[in-house]
Design a protein around this motif. Structure first.
Motif, PDB file in Angstrom:
ATOM      1  N   GLY A 161      64.239 -59.266 -19.115  1.00  0.00           N
ATOM      2  CA  GLY A 161      64.927 -60.496 -19.790  1.00  0.00           C
ATOM      3  C   GLY A 161      65.619 -61.111 -18.539  1.00  0.00           C
ATOM      4  N   ASP A 162      65.879 -60.532 -17.546  1.00  0.00           N
ATOM      5  CA  ASP A 162      66.719 -61.368 -16.430  1.00  0.00           C
ATOM      6  C   ASP A 162      65.727 -62.353 -15.742  1.00  0.00           C
ATOM      7  OD1 ASP A 162      65.849 -58.676 -15.965  1.00  0.00           O
ATOM      8  OD2 ASP A 162      66.622 -59.170 -13.843  1.00  0.00           O
ATOM      9  N   LEU A 170      68.509 -69.550 -18.727  1.00  0.00           N
ATOM     10  CA  LEU A 170      68.272 -68.354 -18.700  1.00  0.00           C
ATOM     11  C   LEU A 170      69.490 -67.442 -19.512  1.00  0.00           C
ATOM     12  CD1 LEU A 170      66.686 -65.655 -17.489  1.00  0.00           C
ATOM     13  CD2 LEU A 170      68.446 -65.536 -15.864  1.00  0.00           C
ATOM     14  N   ASP A 171      69.242 -66.844 -20.382  1.00  0.00           N
ATOM     15  CA  ASP A 171      70.097 -66.065 -21.275  1.00  0.00           C
ATOM     16  C   ASP A 171      71.206 -67.046 -21.785  1.00  0.00           C
ATOM     17  OD1 ASP A 171      71.081 -63.977 -22.665  1.00  0.00           O
ATOM     18  OD2 ASP A 171      72.303 -63.241 -20.877  1.00  0.00           O
TER      19      ASP A 171
END
Length: 560
Positions: A467-468, A481-482
């Motif tokens: 997920g990073d 991102l996130d």
């Protein structure tokens, strides 16, 4: 051997419109064969002898394979261009400077062969070289070493007189005049080839091999990226790199899988150059030929279809394995390859075991592929949210079996070693897809936001499918991102920071056709460090730097 009316298409899906600032600017229209004739608006399909027969080629072999295309049903499915590669001519031109057919190999001549193929409903392709000699040292069309007259116009007229439809123009033995760089010499030569074909009076598709002569590894150097940026002005398709591994009769069981993976490897990052009339060509399909298992054959056909690559067989058509023939003749895969939007798929997730690719399609569907690189069967699961489809239900058609099921969470299945799963997703009750996935730089490395370098730091690291490394492209030119935005930070470094509303200085980015990701306020380019982060070293952060001329460390592949 290393072998575009360029359409000014916008990014057509609503998701792409959402990310308008990140969509590469439409290219200027390039030349066509007769000035206004659209050519190769979908990837060419057909057969070429090289990867199976090399120079052991003659009229009987070409005719037999053409007949087999027809009798197998492949021709009716689109495999319609039969191309004779190197070694078809005599070693010298005639007194008038014309190419001379080797009549021991082709006793009826090339005009006869073209007529035979046309009579079968097929098209006729032929090989030449932009240099002074072909790769096997037969007469080329280019100027001799040291300078002198070229034969581009003469050879184009000769091909037109034979009713040729497709010209594969290689790039061996090309003379570089004093004061010109190699890259400039190739651009001059291929522009001359394109002009000669346009002026011949007959529309002929041009397969240009120029980029293959500049490849330096999977990601390539500056000159390779320069050539990729202009080659579509000359041809409708182009070979970017190394040849697919040729068949060896003395060792027919030798695996050719690593060659398929290698050619897929350099081609998968180049989707920004593809579109109707312009196609990246990772070389021939050898599915169903010796050296690939049925699973590997399915993978090559599936990956080439996801990349909108030409479907050009190079094999003995009558001897294709049943599994290979089934993959090559799969009409669902052919429709995917020939999708009229012409958008090449992108790698959105990868690690040592799996690659996940996504391809937007003309009717709003999305194709998804999962490649199992490993030598063991694996379970696969691809959450719909990870490919940009959130809070969504899709009809997922398995393109191998034709079965369709309703999916609202993840695509799942079990995948054999070296096999590739393929689905065509028809969303319903969904918001528009949001481009989601990896930001790739310097090859198989990923922009990564979870690291020990510092809060908000972004580095280049090995791809993990985590997920990073799962970025989304959004309105206002934002790269997220996130929940945070890629931002021009203090000094030259970039960082992850809270997203401000609207288009904001430091948070709006534009992805250019050459691959550069430009921060709009400064006009500077996102730049990769010399090497990706490793576990035992402090990672160097991504930074902004003045945009250079096709710098490899400033080229980025984005999700679609």
């Amino acid at each position: 051997m290393p072998s575009r009316l360029r359409a000014s298409l916008p990014c057509l899906t609503a998701a792409a419109l959402l990310a308008l600032a990140l969509c590469p600017a439409p290219a200027a229209a390039g030349p066509t064969a007769t000035g206004d004739t659209p050519l190769a608006l979908t990837p060419p399909m057909g057969w070429n002898n090289w990867a199976h027969y090399m120079c052991e080629i003659d009229e009987a072999t070409v005719v037999a394979n053409a007949d087999a295309l027809v009798s197998s049903g492949l021709a009716a499915k689109g495999y319609d261009t039969v191309t004779v590669d190197d070694c078809w001519m005599e070693k010298s031109r005639d007194a008038q400077g014309n190419l001379v057919v080797d009549t021991a190999k082709f006793p009826h001549g090339m005009a006869w062969l073209g007529a035979y193929l046309h009579g079968k409903g097929l098209k006729f392709g032929i090989y030449e070289d932009a240099g002074s000699l072909t790769c096997e040292r037969y007469p080329g069309s280019g100027a001799p070493e040291g300078g002198g007259a070229d034969h581009y116009a003469r050879d184009a007229r000769q091909f037109a007189s034979w009713n040729v439809d497709y010209v594969k123009m290689d790039g061996c033995n090309l003379w570089v005049p004093p004061g010109r760089t190699k890259e400039e010499a190739y651009r001059d030569a291929y522009n001359s080839v394109a002009r000669a074909l346009r002026d011949s009076g007959r529309p002929m598709v041009l397969s240009a091999s120029a980029p293959a002569y500049f490849q330096q590894g999977e990601w390539g150097g500056s000159d390779w990226h320069k050539v990729l940026d202009w080659v579509g002005e000359t041809g409708q398709l182009w070979r970017e790199g190394r040849d697919i591994k040729v068949y060896k009769p003395s060792s027919p069981a030798t695996s050719r899988w690593s060659s398929v993976l290698g050619n897929y490897g350099y081609n998968r990052w180049l989707g920004r150059y593809a579109g109707p009339g312009n196609w990246n060509d990772p070389d021939f399909l050898i599915a169903g030929a010796p050296g690939l298992t049925d699973a590997e054959s399915r993978s090559q056909v599936g990956l080439w279809a996801m990349m909108a690559a030409p479907f050009i067989l190079s094999s003995e058509v009558s001897e294709l394995t049943p599994g290979g023939l089934a993959a090559l003749g799969n009409t669902r895969l052919i429709a995917l390859d020939q999708d009229p939007m012409g958008r090449q798929g992108a790698v959105v997730s990868s690690n040592a075991t799996f690659d996940v690719l996504v391809r937007p399609l003309a009717n709003g569907d999305r194709a998804v592929a999962v490649l199992n690189r490993s030598a063991a069967a694996r379970d696969v699961s691809v959450p719909l949210a990870d490919i940009g489809l959130r809070a969504c239900t899709v009809d997922a058609e398995d393109l191998w079996s034709g079965r369709t099921e309703e999916v609202s969470d993840a695509l799942t299945g079990r995948l054999a070693a070296h096999d590739t799963a393929l689905w065509r997703l028809t969303p319903h009750g969904c918001a528009e897809a949001v481009p989601t996935g990896q930001l790739n730089g310097l090859g198989a490395a990923c922009a990564d936001g979870a690291n020990t370098t510092g809060v908000g730091a972004v580095v280049l690291a090995g791809c993990t499918a985590g997920g990073d490394q799962r970025w989304t492209l959004g309105g206002g030119g934002r790269v997220r991102l996130d929940g945070k935005c890629l931002t021009a930070g203090g000094g030259a470094a970039v960082e992850l920071a809270e997203c401000a509303p609207g288009r904001q200085a430091g948070q709006s980015w534009h992805h250019r056709r050459d691959g550069a990701l430009v921060e709009e306020t400064s006009g500077q380019c996102l730049t990769a460090p010399a090497a990706p982060a490793t576990a035992d070293a402090v990672a160097e952060r991504l930074r902004l730097a003045p945009c250079g001329d096709h710098r490899a460390d400033q080229a980025w592949s984005l999700p679609v």
